[in-house]
Design a protein around this motif. Sequence first.
Motif, mmCIF file in Angstrom:
data_model
loop_
_atom_site.group_PDB
_atom_site.id
_atom_site.type_symbol
_atom_site.label_atom_id
_atom_site.label_comp_id
_atom_site.label_asym_id
_atom_site.label_seq_id
_atom_site.Cartn_x
_atom_site.Cartn_y
_atom_site.Cartn_z
ATOM 1 N N ILE A 47 0.854 -1.184 0.000
ATOM 2 C CA ILE A 47 0.000 0.000 0.000
ATOM 3 C C ILE A 47 0.890 1.235 0.000
ATOM 4 O O ILE A 47 1.718 1.417 0.887
ATOM 5 C CB ILE A 47 -0.936 0.020 1.223
ATOM 6 N N ASP A 48 0.723 2.058 -1.003
ATOM 7 C CA ASP A 48 1.456 3.313 -1.113
ATOM 8 C C ASP A 48 0.461 4.441 -0.910
ATOM 9 O O ASP A 48 -0.443 4.633 -1.728
ATOM 10 C CB ASP A 48 2.116 3.401 -2.496
ATOM 11 N N ALA A 49 0.609 5.139 0.246
ATOM 12 C CA ALA A 49 -0.331 6.204 0.582
ATOM 13 C C ALA A 49 0.421 7.336 1.276
ATOM 14 O O ALA A 49 1.511 7.127 1.818
ATOM 15 C CB ALA A 49 -1.422 5.660 1.509
ATOM 16 N N PRO A 50 -0.165 8.527 1.290
ATOM 17 C CA PRO A 50 0.460 9.634 2.009
ATOM 18 C C PRO A 50 0.643 9.300 3.491
ATOM 19 O O PRO A 50 -0.146 8.540 4.071
ATOM 20 C CB PRO A 50 -0.542 10.783 1.836
ATOM 21 N N LYS A 51 1.666 9.876 4.102
ATOM 22 C CA LYS A 51 1.998 9.567 5.494
ATOM 23 C C LYS A 51 0.889 9.947 6.470
ATOM 24 O O LYS A 51 0.769 9.355 7.539
ATOM 25 C CB LYS A 51 3.303 10.237 5.890
ATOM 26 N N HIS A 52 0.054 10.928 6.138
ATOM 27 C CA HIS A 52 -0.994 11.356 7.068
ATOM 28 C C HIS A 52 -2.188 10.387 7.109
ATOM 29 O O HIS A 52 -3.063 10.536 7.953
ATOM 30 C CB HIS A 52 -1.473 12.780 6.739
ATOM 31 N N ILE A 53 -2.202 9.401 6.243
ATOM 32 C CA ILE A 53 -3.293 8.421 6.219
ATOM 33 C C ILE A 53 -2.889 7.215 7.062
ATOM 34 O O ILE A 53 -1.853 6.605 6.835
ATOM 35 C CB ILE A 53 -3.620 7.995 4.772
ATOM 36 N N THR A 54 -3.726 6.887 8.047
ATOM 37 C CA THR A 54 -3.475 5.738 8.914
ATOM 38 C C THR A 54 -3.986 4.478 8.232
ATOM 39 O O THR A 54 -5.115 4.439 7.751
ATOM 40 C CB THR A 54 -4.187 5.919 10.270
ATOM 41 N N ILE A 55 -3.143 3.442 8.216
ATOM 42 C CA ILE A 55 -3.523 2.158 7.623
ATOM 43 C C ILE A 55 -3.295 1.081 8.675
ATOM 44 O O ILE A 55 -2.188 0.943 9.192
ATOM 45 C CB ILE A 55 -2.684 1.853 6.361
ATOM 46 N N ASN A 56 -4.347 0.351 9.018
ATOM 47 C CA ASN A 56 -4.260 -0.746 9.986
ATOM 48 C C ASN A 56 -4.980 -1.967 9.450
ATOM 49 O O ASN A 56 -5.931 -1.853 8.672
ATOM 50 C CB ASN A 56 -4.924 -0.358 11.317
ATOM 51 N N ARG A 57 -4.533 -3.137 9.920
ATOM 52 C CA ARG A 57 -5.316 -4.342 9.671
ATOM 53 C C ARG A 57 -6.636 -4.195 10.430
ATOM 54 O O ARG A 57 -6.706 -3.502 11.454
ATOM 55 C CB ARG A 57 -4.560 -5.578 10.167
ATOM 56 N N GLU A 58 -7.685 -4.834 9.955
ATOM 57 C CA GLU A 58 -9.010 -4.688 10.554
ATOM 58 C C GLU A 58 -9.007 -5.027 12.036
ATOM 59 O O GLU A 58 -9.570 -4.299 12.854
ATOM 60 C CB GLU A 58 -10.019 -5.572 9.818
ATOM 61 N N GLU A 59 -8.340 -6.130 12.419
ATOM 62 C CA GLU A 59 -8.353 -6.534 13.830
ATOM 63 C C GLU A 59 -7.627 -5.523 14.716
ATOM 64 O O GLU A 59 -8.007 -5.301 15.868
ATOM 65 C CB GLU A 59 -7.778 -7.945 14.012
ATOM 66 N N VAL A 60 -6.609 -4.867 14.195
ATOM 67 C CA VAL A 60 -5.896 -3.837 14.961
ATOM 68 C C VAL A 60 -6.788 -2.606 15.123
ATOM 69 O O VAL A 60 -6.890 -2.035 16.211
ATOM 70 C CB VAL A 60 -4.559 -3.475 14.282
ATOM 71 N N ALA A 61 -7.443 -2.192 14.061
ATOM 72 C CA ALA A 61 -8.331 -1.032 14.112
ATOM 73 C C ALA A 61 -9.462 -1.253 15.112
ATOM 74 O O ALA A 61 -9.813 -0.345 15.883
ATOM 75 C CB ALA A 61 -8.892 -0.735 12.724
ATOM 76 N N LYS A 62 -10.034 -2.470 15.142
ATOM 77 C CA LYS A 62 -11.103 -2.778 16.091
ATOM 78 C C LYS A 62 -10.592 -2.712 17.523
ATOM 79 O O LYS A 62 -11.263 -2.184 18.413
ATOM 80 C CB LYS A 62 -11.693 -4.163 15.810
ATOM 81 N N LYS A 63 -9.405 -3.247 17.777
ATOM 82 C CA LYS A 63 -8.818 -3.247 19.112
ATOM 83 C C LYS A 63 -8.551 -1.812 19.581
ATOM 84 O O LYS A 63 -8.863 -1.463 20.725
ATOM 85 C CB LYS A 63 -7.522 -4.068 19.115
ATOM 86 N N VAL A 64 -8.003 -0.988 18.714
ATOM 87 C CA VAL A 64 -7.743 0.409 19.056
ATOM 88 C C VAL A 64 -9.051 1.120 19.390
ATOM 89 O O VAL A 64 -9.142 1.853 20.381
ATOM 90 C CB VAL A 64 -7.003 1.132 17.904
ATOM 91 N N LYS A 65 -10.085 0.885 18.593
ATOM 92 C CA LYS A 65 -11.383 1.519 18.828
ATOM 93 C C LYS A 65 -11.964 1.089 20.169
ATOM 94 O O LYS A 65 -12.454 1.916 20.940
ATOM 95 C CB LYS A 65 -12.355 1.163 17.694
ATOM 96 N N GLU A 66 -11.888 -0.214 20.484
ATOM 97 C CA GLU A 66 -12.391 -0.722 21.766
ATOM 98 C C GLU A 66 -11.631 -0.099 22.937
ATOM 99 O O GLU A 66 -12.238 0.312 23.929
ATOM 100 C CB GLU A 66 -12.247 -2.241 21.830
ATOM 101 N N GLU A 67 -10.313 -0.034 22.827
ATOM 102 C CA GLU A 67 -9.506 0.540 23.904
ATOM 103 C C GLU A 67 -9.794 2.028 24.085
ATOM 104 O O GLU A 67 -9.848 2.516 25.214
ATOM 105 C CB GLU A 67 -8.022 0.299 23.641
ATOM 106 N N ASN A 68 -10.007 2.741 22.991
ATOM 107 C CA ASN A 68 -10.353 4.161 23.093
ATOM 108 C C ASN A 68 -11.703 4.350 23.768
ATOM 109 O O ASN A 68 -11.881 5.264 24.573
ATOM 110 C CB ASN A 68 -10.350 4.824 21.717
ATOM 111 N N GLN A 69 -12.668 3.479 23.455
ATOM 112 C CA GLN A 69 -13.981 3.584 24.086
ATOM 113 C C GLN A 69 -13.894 3.279 25.579
ATOM 114 O O GLN A 69 -14.486 3.974 26.397
ATOM 115 C CB GLN A 69 -14.974 2.636 23.408
ATOM 116 N N LEU A 70 -13.138 2.238 25.949
ATOM 117 C CA LEU A 70 -12.963 1.907 27.364
ATOM 118 C C LEU A 70 -12.286 3.055 28.100
ATOM 119 O O LEU A 70 -12.675 3.403 29.216
ATOM 120 C CB LEU A 70 -12.133 0.627 27.520
#
Length: 69
Positions: A34-57
């Motif tokens: 994946i070639d994208a600008p540095k300001h764009i966050t790219i995560n695997r789906e399971e990582v993104a879900k974990k980050v979202k859960e931790e932020n909500q907690l």
Amino acid sequence: MLILTRRLGESIIIEDNIKVTVVDINNQQIKLGIDAPKHITINREEVAKKVKEENQLSSNSMIIGVEKK
């Protein structure tokens, strides 16, 4: 969901600034580059879900201390 067929070495372009390329195919696994600008966050789906859960907690468990004088 858009479903595209790509072969090894072929790419797709998202907007004008994100390029996704099939870089390897092995049994039941593919590797994407994946070639994208540095300001764009790219995560695997399971990582993104974990980050979202931790932020909500974290936001649910914040205690705001109020000092009495």
